[in-house]
Write an enzyme that holds these catalytic residues in place. Structure first.
Site, short mmCIF file in Angstrom:
data_model
loop_
_atom_site.label_atom_id
_atom_site.label_comp_id
_atom_site.label_asym_id
_atom_site.label_seq_id
_atom_site.Cartn_x
_atom_site.Cartn_y
_atom_site.Cartn_z
CD GLU A 64 -3.07 -0.99 2.18
OE1 GLU A 64 -2.82 -0.38 3.22
OE2 GLU A 64 -4.17 -1.52 1.95
CD GLU A 115 -3.83 -6.16 2.47
OE1 GLU A 115 -4.72 -5.50 3.06
OE2 GLU A 115 -2.63 -5.96 2.60
C1 BG6 Z 1 -4.42 -3.01 4.65
C2 BG6 Z 1 -3.07 -3.43 5.16
O1 BG6 Z 1 -4.51 -1.65 4.77
O2 BG6 Z 1 -5.55 -3.38 5.35
C3 BG6 Z 1 -3.08 -4.54 6.18
O3 BG6 Z 1 -2.19 -3.75 4.11
C4 BG6 Z 1 -4.26 -4.36 7.09
O4 BG6 Z 1 -1.84 -4.55 6.84
C5 BG6 Z 1 -5.54 -4.44 6.27
O5 BG6 Z 1 -4.29 -5.22 8.18
C6 BG6 Z 1 -6.81 -4.35 7.08
O6 BG6 Z 1 -6.79 -3.25 7.92
P1 BG6 Z 1 -7.11 -3.39 9.46
O7 BG6 Z 1 -6.88 -2.06 10.01
O8 BG6 Z 1 -8.52 -3.82 9.51
O9 BG6 Z 1 -6.17 -4.41 9.97
#
Ligand code: BG6
Length: 498
Positions: free
Chosen positions: A184, A396
């Site tokens: 990111e 993701e």
């Molecule tokens: C992304 C990141 O922003 O979202 C992860 O690459 C992160 O590291 C994921 O865990 C989900 O965000 P959160 O804050 O729900 O863990």
């Protein structure tokens, strides 16, 4: 017949900081994320100012640092990978911890125990036919660069980082084909400590306003420091990434290197041209992070955007050559939500953790306020196809939720199945639209420490980990309902999602 290509890389994603634990074992050093401390079940912690960092150092024995524990993947990796193998994973996205290899970040040669650990992990993955997809830097920066430097805004980081990145290719090129340089990369301008180890008030040249909250209206001096330091840091990351891509292309042509950016699809609040222009400008800004890495140069419009926002950075003489020689092989992204923007940004509220938006009346929210929108994924994938013509990997996607292990030793997470089903449907539709998507790794396939909240209670996994925010629990793993569902999806290559 399945709409997904044969050999589609179904899998799941994690990061070292959020799963490994073993933070000081076998000579490992600490990263800037190891100083982010837990502040409460729904309080975002990754926006650190000088006082927070100093407190974290001074009260190291008293504060709660969940990232230092992770889910103890360091000791559980064989068991965890066996579970991924049982689900039939074709791919596992993980990251390497810079400070497990180079404990302070300044060493010339890596720590052999750290090097060995990742060889063991890759060996275990290959045993189950799982292709590793490795993020070289998933937010972690050796803490010395926060203490002695201005995080990624300091050019001193670049040579040390490049040494680490090149080492990864030299050492692991025969075990890992797919690599992402920075997780990111756009987060460095949104959350400068998280993405770049930058303490905005490091030089004390402005006072932090009382009641300050990230993304509120910023006093001028603070906005200036934010804009300049975070875009300088971004420029350094672009350069380090491009140097690595060229190095990999020259020395390990079998490796494929991608970027990774957080995609958030934006709608204008109304059809008014002013709202539409703002949505367009924000979308272009979101895409520019890919432009630089995929096309090898800064788009012209961003330079006028920089002028408009008073962003003034040091460019360096060779940067154009470096960027043009280090173009990525594929695009990768995280996708969780869409947002609504308006010509009057002060009306936008921060939802969940980092994003400011208006409420979209047509969408449901997650428990954390993230607006669930599979259709926007399809639209964005089509746009990415037209803009770059490169293969795309969904690195993701997923649903964070509060969950408890039931007396039957499982979690009935039908809501997660529903979320994933709709997003995989959107993905299939995008593939039918002609988008070349070659893999999908939902986030936190095993429960892990939340990035924004630095807690265990926001869970994403197919597998439940018995650990709480304070580190209590057995750390035993339990399959949720989504485990069997995803296993079936993979087995039939996404043909039937019911
Ligand atoms: C992304 C990141 O922003 O979202 C992860 O690459 C992160 O590291 C994921 O865990 C989900 O965000 P959160 O804050 O729900 O863990």
């Amino acid at each position: 017949m399945s709409r997904f290509p044969e050999n589609f890389l179904w899998g799941g994603a994690t990061s070292a900081a959020q799963v490994e634990g073993g933070r000081c074992e076998d000579g490992k050093g600490l990263s800037h994320l190891d100083y982010v401390y837990y502040r409460g079940p729904k309080i975002p912690c990754n926006f650190m100012l000088k006082k927070d960092f100093e407190k974290a150092k001074a009260e190291e024995d008293k504060l709660n640092f969940p990232n230092r524990r992770g889910i103890d993947f360091y000791h559980h990796y064989k068991e965890d990978i066996a579970l991924l193998g049982e689900m039939g994973f074709k791919s596992f996205r993980m990251s390497i911890s810079w400070t497990r290899l180079f404990p302070t970040g300044l060493e010339e040669t890596p720590d052999p125990k750290g090097v060995e650990f990742y060889h063991n992990v890759f060996k275990e993955l290959h045993k189950y036919g799982i292709e590793p997809l490795v993020t070289m830097i998933h937010y972690e920066l050796p803490v010395i660069f926060v203490e002695k430097y201005d995080g990624w805004a300091s050019p001193e980081v670049v040579p040390h980082c490049v040494r680490y990145l090149k080492f990864l290719i030299d050492e692991y090129k025969d075990e890992v084909t797919y690599w992402l340089t920075f997780n990111e990369i756009n987060m460095v301008t949104a959350v400068p400590y998280l993405g770049g180890g930058i303490l905005l008030d490091r030089y004390d040249d402005f006072a932090i306003p009382k009641g300050f909250r990230p993304f509120g209206a910023l006093p001028e001096a603070m906005a200036k420091r934010w804009n300049n330091a975070s875009h300088q840091a971004l420029h350094h990351q672009f350069i380090a990434s491009a140097i690595l891509v060229k190095y990999a292309h020259d020395t390990a042509p079998q490796c494929k290197i991608g970027n990774m950016f957080n995609l958030h699809h934006l709608y204008p609040e109304t059809p008014s041209p002013a709202d539409a222009y703002r949505a367009h400008e924000e979308s272009e800004y979101n895409m520019f992070f890919c432009d630089v890495m995929a096309k090898g140069s800064y788009p012209k419009w961003i330079l006028s955007y920089y002028r408009k926002h008073g962003i003034d950075i040091k460019w360096y003489t060779d940067y154009e050559k470096i960027l043009s020689e280090g173009k990525i092989d594929f695009i990768s992204l995280s996708y969780y939500l869409s947002s609504i923007v308006t010509a009057d940004p002060a009306r936008q509220e921060r939802i969940g953790s980092f994003i400011r938006t208006l409420k979209n009346p047509y969408l449901e929210d997650s428990q954390f306020g993230w607006q669930i929108d599979p259709t926007a994924l399809r639209i964005s994938l089509n746009e990415l196809r037209d803009r770059f013509g490169l293969p795309i990997f969904i690195a993701e996607n997923g649903l964070g939720a509060f969950e408890e292990l039931g007396e039957d030793k499982t979690v009935h997470d039908g809501y997660r199945i529903e979320y994933l089903r709709k997003h995989i449907e959107a993905l299939a539709a995008a593939i039918e639209d002609g988008v070349d998507v070659f893999g999908y790794t939902p986030w936190g396939c095993i429960d892990l420490v939340s990035c924004s909240l630095v807690s265990m209670s926001k869970r994403y996994g197919f597998v439940y980990v018995d650990a709480d925010d304070e580190g209590n629990g057995t750390y035993k793993r339990y399959k949720k309902d989504s485990f069997e569902w995803y296993k079936k999806v993979i087995a039939i290559n996404g043909e039937d999602l019911t």
